[in-house]
Design a protein around this motif. Structure first.
Motif, short mmCIF file in Angstrom:
data_model
loop_
_atom_site.label_atom_id
_atom_site.label_comp_id
_atom_site.label_asym_id
_atom_site.label_seq_id
_atom_site.Cartn_x
_atom_site.Cartn_y
_atom_site.Cartn_z
N ASP A 22 3.72 9.94 -9.35
CA ASP A 22 4.20 11.32 -9.31
C ASP A 22 4.90 11.59 -7.97
O ASP A 22 6.04 12.07 -7.92
CB ASP A 22 2.99 12.25 -9.49
CG ASP A 22 3.41 13.64 -9.91
OD1 ASP A 22 4.62 13.90 -10.02
OD2 ASP A 22 2.53 14.49 -10.12
N TYR A 23 4.23 11.24 -6.88
CA TYR A 23 4.81 11.47 -5.55
C TYR A 23 6.07 10.62 -5.35
O TYR A 23 7.09 11.11 -4.86
CB TYR A 23 3.80 11.09 -4.45
CG TYR A 23 2.49 11.85 -4.46
CD1 TYR A 23 2.43 13.17 -4.88
CD2 TYR A 23 1.32 11.24 -4.03
CE1 TYR A 23 1.23 13.87 -4.87
CE2 TYR A 23 0.11 11.93 -4.00
CZ TYR A 23 0.07 13.24 -4.44
OH TYR A 23 -1.12 13.92 -4.43
N ILE A 24 5.94 9.33 -5.70
CA ILE A 24 7.03 8.39 -5.45
C ILE A 24 8.30 8.80 -6.20
O ILE A 24 9.40 8.78 -5.65
CB ILE A 24 6.60 6.96 -5.87
CG1 ILE A 24 5.55 6.43 -4.90
CG2 ILE A 24 7.79 6.02 -5.95
CD1 ILE A 24 4.86 5.16 -5.38
N ILE B 93 0.86 -1.20 0.00
CA ILE B 93 0.00 0.00 0.00
C ILE B 93 0.89 1.25 0.00
O ILE B 93 1.94 1.28 0.66
CB ILE B 93 -0.96 -0.07 1.20
CG1 ILE B 93 -1.95 -1.21 0.91
CG2 ILE B 93 -1.71 1.24 1.40
CD1 ILE B 93 -2.85 -1.59 2.01
N ALA B 94 0.47 2.26 -0.75
CA ALA B 94 1.36 3.39 -1.06
C ALA B 94 1.94 4.08 0.18
O ALA B 94 3.12 4.43 0.19
CB ALA B 94 0.61 4.40 -1.93
N ASP B 95 1.12 4.28 1.21
CA ASP B 95 1.66 4.99 2.39
C ASP B 95 2.72 4.15 3.09
O ASP B 95 3.78 4.66 3.48
CB ASP B 95 0.54 5.42 3.34
CG ASP B 95 -0.53 4.37 3.53
OD1 ASP B 95 -0.93 3.75 2.53
OD2 ASP B 95 -0.96 4.14 4.67
N ALA B 96 2.48 2.84 3.21
CA ALA B 96 3.48 1.97 3.81
C ALA B 96 4.74 1.95 2.95
O ALA B 96 5.87 1.94 3.44
CB ALA B 96 2.92 0.56 3.96
N PHE B 97 4.53 1.98 1.62
CA PHE B 97 5.66 1.95 0.71
C PHE B 97 6.58 3.16 0.94
O PHE B 97 7.80 3.03 1.03
CB PHE B 97 5.17 1.94 -0.75
CG PHE B 97 6.27 2.09 -1.76
CD1 PHE B 97 7.11 1.04 -2.04
CD2 PHE B 97 6.48 3.30 -2.41
CE1 PHE B 97 8.14 1.17 -2.96
CE2 PHE B 97 7.50 3.46 -3.32
CZ PHE B 97 8.34 2.38 -3.60
N LEU B 98 5.97 4.35 1.06
CA LEU B 98 6.78 5.56 1.23
C LEU B 98 7.59 5.47 2.52
O LEU B 98 8.75 5.88 2.56
CB LEU B 98 5.89 6.81 1.21
CG LEU B 98 5.38 7.16 -0.20
CD1 LEU B 98 4.37 8.28 -0.14
CD2 LEU B 98 6.53 7.53 -1.14
#
Ligand code: NAI
Length: 426
Positions: A315-317, A289-294
């Motif tokens: 874009d964020y990543i 999941i994106a938040d955990a990834f960051l």
């Protein structure tokens, strides 16, 4: 010199692969602002690297095409048809940064180019160069290649402004026909639509898996917010796994399969199947999941190799990961359609009007994009010579001021001195 319109100088796409002549015509957009300061040096460095790598047997026939302010001033158009035609015909091109026209009807020239050629992958490799200052303790652990979907998601530009008659129609449909009662402040809401399709997901994930297999990389991670947006981001995850299991069952092992084995036969069997797959050199397809990834990118970046993700997450990543290696100003990028071969390589920064014309801009973002271009057309020897020379320059602290000022014992060089030193090092 060969005639620039000679058919034998045109890169073609045959049976899913590029056919590159020894002297391909490559269209380039100089770019606005610092584009003018860096593009010629990039061409000069690439020409020298190609010359010494192939003893003069290969050469790039650069063909300038117009876009941005330069185009507007010369022919009264921001993106002339001839420019689109050139990218269409010659398949592979490169561009400097472009001013986004304000109030001229085109939202962004970059977006227009991507849409017109259906460049569905935004490819952003991220690595650290020794010597470059970074906020991480171990930046050498960051080595990822991001495949960002480029044509769908909330970025498709389907939205309606609050208070307009169009918005009223959309609201009416949602509330009265679809029974949507969840819009918190309907009277003052703008509304956007987020399309995510099977085709869009599959072609992106396919490109990421093929890249991992070709480059013998350990994993592809699908990054998504499927826990919240179940059908769009969740669809991306489901269709991504489905594709891997259907088309790449011989070369990949998925976390999905791991979990199935775990449920059916227990953890030991799942671990054993995973270990066997890894010893066979299979690519592990997983998701996060994106938040955990960051968070994980900061805590354990070594767990990630190839990333496949949707447009907004991507874009964020891309920017966060580039900043992690101190390289937001030197991050390269490309927009690619692997089905037609069309590709445009580009500096990822803007036109930097605050420093334009001062001979201090950093040419590395565009230069590393040119290295990606050389790899893409199969001229990797020339690309790796440029990368090695850059590694040597950064290691001894030689860089343009944007990087040198943060380096330990950094020496600030002008754009021209930096480019000339690099050319001599080649
Ligand atoms: P920008 O990337 O041009 O500048 C942001 C900051 O980074 C500035 O302080 C600039 O001096 C610095 N910087 C950027 N590239 C640098 C380089 N190569 N060397 C040294 N320093 C560098 O972003 P900004 O100011 O938001 O946008 C300026 C214009 O560029 C706008 O018209 C914008 O729409 C356009 N733009 C175009 C892009 C493209 O063509 N791919 C991407 C981003 C912005």
């Amino acid at each position: 010199m060969t005639n620039q319109d000679d058919f034998s100088n045109v890169i073609s796409f045959v049976n899913g692969a590029l056919d590159v002549p020894s002297s391909p015509i490559i269209p380039y957009i100089e770019g606005d602002g610092i584009g003018i300061d860096i593009t010629n040096y990039v061409k000069e460095i690439v020409d020298k690297a190609v010359y010494i790598s192939y003893s003069g047997d290969r050469t790039i026939l650069w063909k300038e095409v117009l876009a941005g302010e330069k185009a507007y001033n010369k022919v009264g158009q921001w993106l002339p048809n001839e420019t689109m035609d050139a990218f269409r015909k010659y398949l592979v091109g490169i561009k400097g940064p472009l001013t986004t026209p304000i109030g001229e009807g085109i939202r962004s020239l970059n977006v227009a180019l991507r849409q017109e050629l259906d460049l569905y992958v935004c490819l952003r490799p991220v690595r650290w160069f020794e010597g470059v200052a970074t906020p991480l303790l171990h930046p050498e652990k960051v080595h990822v290649t991001i495949f960002r979907e480029n044509t769908e998601d909330i970025y498709a530009g389907i939205e309606w402004a609050a208070g307009t008659p169009e918005l009223k129609k959309v609201l009416n449909f949602l509330q009265n026909e679809m029974g949507v009662a969840k819009i918190r402040f309907p009277e003052s809401s703008s509304i956007g639509v987020k399309p995510v399709s099977v085709e869009g997901t599959e072609r992106l994930v396919r490109a990421a898996i093929e890249y991992a297999i070709e480059n013998k990389l350990p994993s592809v991670t699908l990054v998504h917010k499927g826990n919240i947006m179940k059908f769009t981001e969740g669809g991306f995850k489901k269709w991504g796994y489905g594709l891997a299991e259907r088309e790449f069952s011989d070369t990949t092992f998925t976390e999905n399969t791991f979990n199935k084995i775990k449920v059916e036969k227990g953890l030991e069997s799942a671990v054993s199947a995973y270990n066997t797959a890894m010893t066979e050199g299979k690519v592990f397809i997983k998701d996060v999941i994106a938040d955990a990834f960051l968070q994980n990118t900061l805590l354990k970046p070594e767990e990630y190799s190839v990333i496949a993700t949707l447009n907004l997450n991507g874009d964020y990543i891309s920017d966060q990961m580039a900043a992690m290696v101190g390289g937001i100003g030197i991050a390269p990028g490309a927009n690619i359609n692997y089905k037609t071969g069309h590709a445009i390589f580009e500096a990822t920064h803007g036109t930097a009007p605050d420093i334009a014309g001062q001979n201090i801009a950093n040419p590395c973002s565009m230069l590393l994009s040119a290295v990606m271009m050389l790899d893409y057309i199969g001229w990797s020897e020339a690309g790796s010579k440029i990368t090695k020379s850059l590694e040597m320059m950064f290691k001894k602290g030689h860089a343009t001021n944007d990087l040198a000022r943060f380096m330990h014992d950094g020496t600030s060089l002008s754009t021209s001195d930096f480019a000339n030193e690099l050319i001599n090092l080649l």
